[in-house]
Design a protein around this motif. Structure first.
Motif, PDB file in Angstrom:
ATOM      1  N   GLY A  61       0.814  -1.215   0.000  1.00  0.00           N
ATOM      2  CA  GLY A  61       0.000   0.000   0.000  1.00  0.00           C
ATOM      3  C   GLY A  61       0.845   1.262   0.000  1.00  0.00           C
ATOM      4  N   THR A  62       1.926   1.252   0.771  1.00  0.00           N
ATOM      5  CA  THR A  62       2.836   2.397   0.816  1.00  0.00           C
ATOM      6  C   THR A  62       3.514   2.597  -0.539  1.00  0.00           C
ATOM      7  N   ALA A  63       3.937   1.500  -1.152  1.00  0.00           N
ATOM      8  CA  ALA A  63       4.579   1.579  -2.462  1.00  0.00           C
ATOM      9  C   ALA A  63       3.607   2.125  -3.509  1.00  0.00           C
ATOM     10  N   LEU A  64       2.372   1.637  -3.480  1.00  0.00           N
ATOM     11  CA  LEU A  64       1.361   2.123  -4.426  1.00  0.00           C
ATOM     12  C   LEU A  64       1.108   3.614  -4.234  1.00  0.00           C
ATOM     13  N   ALA A  65       0.920   4.018  -2.983  1.00  0.00           N
ATOM     14  CA  ALA A  65       0.663   5.438  -2.690  1.00  0.00           C
ATOM     15  C   ALA A  65       1.827   6.300  -3.145  1.00  0.00           C
ATOM     16  N   GLY A  66       3.043   5.773  -3.057  1.00  0.00           N
ATOM     17  CA  GLY A  66       4.229   6.515  -3.446  1.00  0.00           C
ATOM     18  C   GLY A  66       4.284   6.864  -4.929  1.00  0.00           C
ATOM     19  N   VAL A  67       3.509   6.139  -5.736  1.00  0.00           N
ATOM     20  CA  VAL A  67       3.467   6.437  -7.174  1.00  0.00           C
ATOM     21  C   VAL A  67       2.078   6.908  -7.598  1.00  0.00           C
ATOM     22  N   PHE A  71      -4.900   0.250  -3.935  1.00  0.00           N
ATOM     23  CA  PHE A  71      -5.237  -1.152  -4.191  1.00  0.00           C
ATOM     24  C   PHE A  71      -6.306  -1.296  -5.273  1.00  0.00           C
ATOM     25  N   GLU A  72      -7.074  -0.255  -5.540  1.00  0.00           N
ATOM     26  CA  GLU A  72      -8.050  -0.300  -6.631  1.00  0.00           C
ATOM     27  C   GLU A  72      -7.361  -0.430  -7.982  1.00  0.00           C
ATOM     28  N   LEU A  96      -4.342 -10.248   5.711  1.00  0.00           N
ATOM     29  CA  LEU A  96      -4.878  -9.406   4.639  1.00  0.00           C
ATOM     30  C   LEU A  96      -6.024  -8.544   5.159  1.00  0.00           C
ATOM     31  N   GLY A  97      -6.910  -9.156   5.937  1.00  0.00           N
ATOM     32  CA  GLY A  97      -8.063  -8.427   6.470  1.00  0.00           C
ATOM     33  C   GLY A  97      -7.663  -7.301   7.407  1.00  0.00           C
ATOM     34  N   ARG A  98      -6.705  -7.571   8.274  1.00  0.00           N
ATOM     35  CA  ARG A  98      -6.247  -6.530   9.212  1.00  0.00           C
ATOM     36  C   ARG A  98      -5.614  -5.357   8.473  1.00  0.00           C
ATOM     37  N   LEU A 103      -5.963   0.196   6.224  1.00  0.00           N
ATOM     38  CA  LEU A 103      -5.841   1.066   5.062  1.00  0.00           C
ATOM     39  C   LEU A 103      -7.191   1.620   4.600  1.00  0.00           C
ATOM     40  N   GLY A 104      -8.276   1.037   5.117  1.00  0.00           N
ATOM     41  CA  GLY A 104      -9.608   1.468   4.696  1.00  0.00           C
ATOM     42  C   GLY A 104      -9.948   1.054   3.279  1.00  0.00           C
TER      43      GLY A 104
END
Length: 135
Positions: A61-67, A71-72, A96-98, A103-104
């Protein structure tokens, strides 16, 4: 949305994932396998598969947000688990659930789940890599 998940007629419908991801967009993002390291490089959840899955997922999630992604935008998650056996699935899904709750987001289960003999560091039990498409 740049990703459409499909279960085509004629293939089994599996609750945990979809058989096909259709990606449209202009930027492909390949997230290197994320392990259970925190921002300082310390292993999180030594010996605890659920905790390590959670940290790996948070790192993705952090890597995705960085670019500029989320997750969508994920077309495919690949999860590598040391000494995988099906009885570990509840721990994997718990982690995964936690992470998804923190991350919402809706949990994006793996499209591929592979058992491996070992990872880069003996304390690591799981590694998660992602492919995403940003519009």
């Amino acid at each position: 949305m740049t990703i459409t998940l499909v279960n085509p007629e004629g293939l089994p419908e599996v609750d945990a994932y979809r058989q096909v991801s259709v990606a449209t967009g202009s930027k492909l993002v390949f997230i290197a396998g994320q392990v259970a390291w925190d921002a300082d490089g310390a292993t999180v959840g030594e010996g605890d598969l659920a905790a390590q899955v959670e940290q790996c997922y948070l790192n993705v999630g952090t890597a995705l947000a960085g670019v500029g992604g989320s997750f969508e935008d994920v077309a495919k998650l690949t999860v590598y688990v040391v000494d995988w056996t099906p009885d570990k699935m509840p721990q994997l899904m718990e982690g995964l659930g936690r992470a998804a709750a923190r991350l919402g987001v809706t949990a994006a289960p793996p499209a591929s789940l592979l058992g491996v003999a070992a990872l880069d560091v003996p304390d690591h039990l799981v590694e998660i890599e992602a492919t995403a498409v940003l519009g």
